[in-house]
Motif scaffolding. Structure first.
Motif, PDB file in Angstrom:
ATOM      1  N   ASN A  10     104.744  -2.960  49.622  1.00  0.00           N
ATOM      2  CA  ASN A  10     103.561  -2.447  49.142  1.00  0.00           C
ATOM      3  C   ASN A  10     103.967  -0.808  50.431  1.00  0.00           C
ATOM      4  N   ALA A  11     104.285  -1.347  51.377  1.00  0.00           N
ATOM      5  CA  ALA A  11     104.600  -0.650  52.387  1.00  0.00           C
ATOM      6  C   ALA A  11     105.441   0.878  52.725  1.00  0.00           C
ATOM      7  N   MET A  12     106.294   0.039  51.984  1.00  0.00           N
ATOM      8  CA  MET A  12     107.737   1.502  51.454  1.00  0.00           C
ATOM      9  C   MET A  12     106.866   1.936  50.795  1.00  0.00           C
ATOM     10  N   VAL A  13     105.931   1.122  49.934  1.00  0.00           N
ATOM     11  CA  VAL A  13     105.135   2.623  48.412  1.00  0.00           C
ATOM     12  C   VAL A  13     104.334   3.885  49.375  1.00  0.00           C
ATOM     13  N   ARG A  14     104.024   3.205  50.864  1.00  0.00           N
ATOM     14  CA  ARG A  14     102.866   4.184  50.619  1.00  0.00           C
ATOM     15  C   ARG A  14     103.434   5.548  51.749  1.00  0.00           C
ATOM     16  N   ASN A  15     104.650   5.367  51.472  1.00  0.00           N
ATOM     17  CA  ASN A  15     105.159   5.751  52.442  1.00  0.00           C
ATOM     18  C   ASN A  15     106.490   6.977  51.592  1.00  0.00           C
ATOM     19  N   LYS A  16     106.585   7.003  50.150  1.00  0.00           N
ATOM     20  CA  LYS A  16     107.349   7.348  49.022  1.00  0.00           C
ATOM     21  C   LYS A  16     106.697   8.368  48.911  1.00  0.00           C
ATOM     22  N   ASP A  17     106.987   9.843  49.005  1.00  0.00           N
ATOM     23  CA  ASP A  17     106.680  11.228  48.114  1.00  0.00           C
ATOM     24  C   ASP A  17     106.209  10.792  47.342  1.00  0.00           C
ATOM     25  N   ARG A  18     104.780  11.660  47.283  1.00  0.00           N
ATOM     26  CA  ARG A  18     103.990  11.614  46.053  1.00  0.00           C
ATOM     27  C   ARG A  18     104.462  13.428  45.520  1.00  0.00           C
ATOM     28  N   TYR A  19     104.215  13.453  44.176  1.00  0.00           N
ATOM     29  CA  TYR A  19     104.626  14.762  43.265  1.00  0.00           C
ATOM     30  C   TYR A  19     103.332  15.133  43.106  1.00  0.00           C
ATOM     31  N   SER A  20     102.561  16.693  43.417  1.00  0.00           N
ATOM     32  CA  SER A  20     101.913  17.404  42.469  1.00  0.00           C
ATOM     33  C   SER A  20     101.997  18.454  42.172  1.00  0.00           C
ATOM     34  N   HIS A  21     103.604  18.986  41.633  1.00  0.00           N
ATOM     35  CA  HIS A  21     103.448  20.497  41.813  1.00  0.00           C
ATOM     36  C   HIS A  21     103.431  20.306  40.163  1.00  0.00           C
ATOM     37  N   ILE A  22     103.412  19.091  39.438  1.00  0.00           N
ATOM     38  CA  ILE A  22     102.889  19.521  37.883  1.00  0.00           C
ATOM     39  C   ILE A  22     102.264  18.185  37.252  1.00  0.00           C
ATOM     40  N   SER A  23     101.741  17.566  36.741  1.00  0.00           N
ATOM     41  CA  SER A  23     100.825  16.977  36.380  1.00  0.00           C
ATOM     42  C   SER A  23     101.431  15.844  35.297  1.00  0.00           C
ATOM     43  N   ILE A  24     101.634  15.206  35.262  1.00  0.00           N
ATOM     44  CA  ILE A  24     101.531  14.418  34.135  1.00  0.00           C
ATOM     45  C   ILE A  24     100.782  13.801  32.765  1.00  0.00           C
ATOM     46  N   ARG A  25     100.764  14.560  32.245  1.00  0.00           N
ATOM     47  CA  ARG A  25      99.553  14.098  31.259  1.00  0.00           C
ATOM     48  C   ARG A  25     100.095  11.943  30.214  1.00  0.00           C
ATOM     49  N   LEU A  26      99.264  12.126  30.722  1.00  0.00           N
ATOM     50  CA  LEU A  26      98.660  10.760  30.049  1.00  0.00           C
ATOM     51  C   LEU A  26      97.508  10.578  29.427  1.00  0.00           C
ATOM     52  N   ARG A  27      98.116   9.448  27.900  1.00  0.00           N
ATOM     53  CA  ARG A  27      96.541   8.979  27.037  1.00  0.00           C
ATOM     54  C   ARG A  27      96.576   7.697  28.319  1.00  0.00           C
ATOM     55  N   PHE A  28      95.134   7.093  28.012  1.00  0.00           N
ATOM     56  CA  PHE A  28      94.748   5.785  28.247  1.00  0.00           C
ATOM     57  C   PHE A  28      93.373   5.213  27.572  1.00  0.00           C
ATOM     58  N   ARG A  29      93.202   3.834  27.155  1.00  0.00           N
ATOM     59  CA  ARG A  29      92.312   3.287  26.577  1.00  0.00           C
ATOM     60  C   ARG A  29      91.084   2.632  27.591  1.00  0.00           C
ATOM     61  N   VAL A  30      90.122   3.182  27.092  1.00  0.00           N
ATOM     62  CA  VAL A  30      89.082   3.173  27.498  1.00  0.00           C
ATOM     63  C   VAL A  30      87.860   2.206  26.604  1.00  0.00           C
ATOM     64  N   ASN A  31      86.796   1.137  26.436  1.00  0.00           N
ATOM     65  CA  ASN A  31      86.527   1.405  25.368  1.00  0.00           C
ATOM     66  C   ASN A  31      87.039   1.605  23.943  1.00  0.00           C
ATOM     67  N   ASP A  32      88.410   0.648  23.611  1.00  0.00           N
ATOM     68  CA  ASP A  32      88.792   0.883  22.526  1.00  0.00           C
ATOM     69  C   ASP A  32      88.862   2.364  21.888  1.00  0.00           C
ATOM     70  N   LYS A  33      89.042   3.469  22.830  1.00  0.00           N
ATOM     71  CA  LYS A  33      88.729   5.182  22.612  1.00  0.00           C
ATOM     72  C   LYS A  33      90.129   5.672  23.304  1.00  0.00           C
ATOM     73  N   TRP A  34      90.885   6.235  23.442  1.00  0.00           N
ATOM     74  CA  TRP A  34      91.766   6.761  23.623  1.00  0.00           C
ATOM     75  C   TRP A  34      91.084   8.331  24.406  1.00  0.00           C
ATOM     76  N   GLU A  35      91.642   8.306  25.732  1.00  0.00           N
ATOM     77  CA  GLU A  35      91.343   9.236  26.883  1.00  0.00           C
ATOM     78  C   GLU A  35      92.387  10.006  27.318  1.00  0.00           C
ATOM     79  N   THR A  36      92.349  11.614  28.030  1.00  0.00           N
ATOM     80  CA  THR A  36      93.529  11.906  28.276  1.00  0.00           C
ATOM     81  C   THR A  36      92.797  11.828  29.952  1.00  0.00           C
ATOM     82  N   LEU A  37      94.146  11.360  30.653  1.00  0.00           N
ATOM     83  CA  LEU A  37      94.074  11.743  32.302  1.00  0.00           C
ATOM     84  C   LEU A  37      95.494  12.732  32.540  1.00  0.00           C
ATOM     85  N   ASP A  38      95.350  13.270  33.622  1.00  0.00           N
ATOM     86  CA  ASP A  38      96.185  13.712  34.451  1.00  0.00           C
ATOM     87  C   ASP A  38      97.016  12.921  35.731  1.00  0.00           C
ATOM     88  N   ALA A  39      97.647  12.893  35.399  1.00  0.00           N
ATOM     89  CA  ALA A  39      98.049  12.003  36.758  1.00  0.00           C
ATOM     90  C   ALA A  39      99.165  13.105  38.067  1.00  0.00           C
TER      91      ALA A  39
END
Length: 192
Positions: A10-39
């Motif tokens: 967990n400590a290592m994860v917090r120190n790893k570089d994170r990126y937002s120069h592009i978003s990764i578009r995903l779908r996720f299920r909420v209440n049996d319906k698929w919605e879009t999110l930008d990671a």
């Protein structure tokens, strides 16, 4: 699927570089319906995202194309970030304007693509102004305050322990490195 990391990881994860120069578009299920999110702020261990609904189930069923994977919401907080709300409002205004352009399909298509670009709020506001919707900063601040009151957003951190997520991240790096190289090459040519 195991959704926990060893404590020392967990400590290592917090120190790893994170990126937002592009978003990764995903779908996720909420209440049996698929919605879009930008990671956003993603790395090989997970990402975070904003959503208008409060999600209570810690397990998040995700998919990208036909690839399915699970994530675990490891933190959540109400979003008080005016910049995120501003970006959302600007994208909604561009979308509303694009619907008026039924006789100009090319411009309508470009505007829809622009909405999908993360950030660039100042540029998007200039485009709105060129389309006849020049909103003063004071009025925009009022709209942000009203939106936060009417429809609060939530910010989530998601851990994803999956080989499929690693492949998605690797592809995002490959695509973005090609785009960055093309942009640098294009800028170099225009300077000559």
């Amino acid at each position: 699927m195991n959704h926990t990391l060893p404590e020392d990881t967990n400590a290592m994860v917090r120190n790893k570089d994170r990126y937002s120069h592009i978003s990764i578009r995903l779908r996720f299920r909420v209440n049996d319906k698929w919605e879009t999110l930008d990671a956003l702020e993603w790395n090989e261990v997970g990402f975070n995202f904003y959503h208008v609904h409060e999600l209570h189930d810690p397990v998040l069923e995700l998919k990208r194309g036909i690839t399915r994977l699970d994530g675990t919401i490891v933190w959540r907080s109400p979003n008080a970030n005016d910049d995120v709300v501003l970006a959302t409002l600007v994208n909604e205004l561009i979308f509303a304007k694009s619907k008026d352009l039924v006789n100009n399909v090319a411009l309508q298509t470009r505007l829809i693509k622009l909405i999908r670009v993360t950030g660039m709020v100042a540029e998007k506001r200039k485009i709105l102004a060129s389309l006849g919707l020049d909103i003063a900063d004071k009025k925009m601040a009022e709209m942000i305050a009203q939106r936060k009151q009417d429809r609060p957003m939530f910010h989530y951190g998601v851990k994803v322990l999956s080989n499929a997520w690693g492949e998605i991240v690797e592809k995002a790096f490959n695509v973005s490195s090609v785009l960055i190289s093309l942009e640098k090459w294009s800028n170099a040519l225009t300077r000559k």
